[in-house]
Write a protein that holds these residues in place. Structure first.
Motif, mmCIF file in Angstrom:
data_model
loop_
_atom_site.group_PDB
_atom_site.id
_atom_site.type_symbol
_atom_site.label_atom_id
_atom_site.label_comp_id
_atom_site.label_asym_id
_atom_site.label_seq_id
_atom_site.Cartn_x
_atom_site.Cartn_y
_atom_site.Cartn_z
ATOM 1 N N TRP A 200 -67.501 65.504 -43.024
ATOM 2 C CA TRP A 200 -66.186 65.114 -42.514
ATOM 3 C C TRP A 200 -66.293 64.643 -41.062
ATOM 4 O O TRP A 200 -66.932 65.288 -40.236
ATOM 5 C CB TRP A 200 -65.209 66.285 -42.588
ATOM 6 N N GLU B 42 -61.880 54.452 -43.523
ATOM 7 C CA GLU B 42 -62.345 54.750 -44.875
ATOM 8 C C GLU B 42 -63.584 55.652 -44.905
ATOM 9 O O GLU B 42 -64.246 55.769 -45.940
ATOM 10 C CB GLU B 42 -62.647 53.443 -45.615
ATOM 11 N N LYS C 176 -65.879 58.744 -45.476
ATOM 12 C CA LYS C 176 -65.782 59.705 -46.569
ATOM 13 C C LYS C 176 -66.647 60.927 -46.313
ATOM 14 O O LYS C 176 -67.735 60.837 -45.757
ATOM 15 C CB LYS C 176 -66.215 59.060 -47.888
ATOM 16 N N GLY D 12 -66.481 62.531 -51.181
ATOM 17 C CA GLY D 12 -65.705 61.304 -51.308
ATOM 18 C C GLY D 12 -64.328 61.335 -50.696
ATOM 19 O O GLY D 12 -63.561 60.380 -50.826
ATOM 20 N N GLN D 13 -63.962 62.416 -49.992
ATOM 21 C CA GLN D 13 -62.625 62.509 -49.429
ATOM 22 C C GLN D 13 -62.485 61.615 -48.197
ATOM 23 O O GLN D 13 -63.357 61.588 -47.348
ATOM 24 C CB GLN D 13 -62.302 63.939 -49.014
ATOM 25 N N THR D 14 -61.342 60.934 -48.114
ATOM 26 C CA THR D 14 -61.012 60.143 -46.936
ATOM 27 C C THR D 14 -59.875 60.817 -46.174
ATOM 28 O O THR D 14 -59.297 61.803 -46.640
ATOM 29 C CB THR D 14 -60.565 58.723 -47.324
ATOM 30 N N HIS E 2 -56.784 60.846 -48.319
ATOM 31 C CA HIS E 2 -56.842 61.881 -49.342
ATOM 32 C C HIS E 2 -56.437 63.230 -48.768
ATOM 33 O O HIS E 2 -55.630 63.964 -49.349
ATOM 34 C CB HIS E 2 -58.253 61.979 -49.916
ATOM 35 N N ASP F 296 -60.920 54.079 -54.561
ATOM 36 C CA ASP F 296 -62.162 53.327 -54.516
ATOM 37 C C ASP F 296 -62.647 53.164 -55.948
ATOM 38 O O ASP F 296 -62.956 54.133 -56.630
ATOM 39 C CB ASP F 296 -63.200 54.104 -53.698
#
Length: 343
Positions: A84, A110, A112, A116-118, A121, A144
């Protein structure tokens, strides 16, 4: 069927996880200790790098600290052990001013985490609706196509964040997008009993028969969790009352079998009233009655027996509900069955 959200804890994560837990995280500065008392061992704490201090400051909503650390050369794209960045942490915590500051200084919208969290999200997951709106307005991608294991919609739905769900749908998010467990927003809302969100998703024609990786539908999930209002709404929307889960350990379970085993009497009563098959069998040949006997659910047994269920039905192993009630040491359940003539 259950989703567990975990955070690794090591090094810097001790600081940022304190904020996640709702505690005041330490100010991101170089740790210091007073001199030890005579006879005590000398202690030392690790000195945080500029990058670690930046992540901590962003997590804590310290805009001034973020600005100072960036001026000192901290990497705006620094990542912790979750992958993160400062932006993702600031979005997760809902620190709109810090998010704006980071973006003004060139943070990757964007970026991640490892899963895969942005930032979008995480803002949606935590229900920061105003922040979700701002991120969408400046071009945050709602999904995505190459990586859909962390769509924002199911997370927002599970938290009951109606505003975030509405925004995501208005911006074109797929109402049937699935998370890493194959769960759609409807499944997550049904399991969490988030009725306002569930009703909105049904209005938007969410697929009531979509299944997660265990083959469970929203109806099965709602029954499993004992959310009778969700069960009724899903049935009214046309959900298949006899849908079956397809993965161990729930393979072949219907909503009624799930509810019976877990003692969800309100759901059992509702499903029976709606015509659920009282003699449905799972992969082991167990009926709702056998499941209730095995799990020691006397109230459910009473409901099923009042509806004329076969009290001596046997599973593939040749055992009845009474056998399992005795075997699993559920005397109250065994007494109910014996009083009704079980053999």
């Amino acid at each position: 069927m259950n989703v567990v959200r975990t955070f690794a804890v090591s090094g810097l994560a001790l600081i940022v996880c304190a904020a996640v837990a709702g505690q005041a995280a330490p100010t991101p500065s170089t740790p210091s200790l007073s001199s030890p008392s005579p006879g005590q061992p000398s202690l030392s704490l690790p000195i945080l790098s500029l990058n670690d201090q930046l992540i901590a400051a962003a997590t804590n909503g310290d805009a001034a600290g973020v600005q100072q650390l960036l001026q000192k050369g901290a990497n705006i794209e620094a990542k912790d052990n979750l992958g993160w960045t400062p932006l993702i942490w600031a979005a997760y915590q809902g620190h709109t001013d810090v998010v704006r500051l980071l973006l003004e200084n060139g943070a990757n919208l964007e970026a991640k985490g490892k899963s895969g969290q942005t930032a979008l999200h995480e803002a949606g997951y935590m229900g920061h609706t105003d922040l979700v709106m701002q991120l969408l307005e400046i071009g945050a991608k709602i999904g995505d196509k190459d990586r859909r294991d962390w769509p924002a919609l199911p997370e927002a739905a599970s938290q009951g964040n109606l505003g975030a769900v509405g925004l995501l749908l208005a911006k074109g998010e797929d109402v049937n997008a699935k998370d890493e467990n194959g769960e759609t927003a409807l499944i997550r809302a049904a399991g969490a009993g988030q009725m306002d969100v569930l009703k909105l998703l049904l209005e938007k024609k969410a697929d009531v028969e979509a299944k997660d990786k265990d083959g469970a539908t929203a109806l099965i999930e709602a029954a499993y969790k004992g959310n009778a209002d969700a069960v009724e709404a899903l049935l009214d929307a046309g959900a298949n009352i006899e849908a079956r889960a397809s993965a161990y350990p729930n393979e072949g379970d219907t909503a009624l079998i799930e509810a019976a085993g877990r003692g969800k009497t309100d759901v059992v009563r509702l499903l029976l009233a709606k015509g659920a098959n009282i003699e449905a069998k799972d992969k082991n040949g167990w009926t709702p009655l056998i499941q209730a006997g095995d799990m020691g659910q006397p109230e459910v047994l009473q409901l099923l027996l009042a509806k004329g269920v076969n009290i001596n039905a046997k599973g593939k192993d040749g055992n009845t509900a009474l056998h399992w009630a005795i075997n699993e040491q559920h005397p109250d359940a065994a007494k109910v069955l014996e009083d009704h003539g079980a053999k």
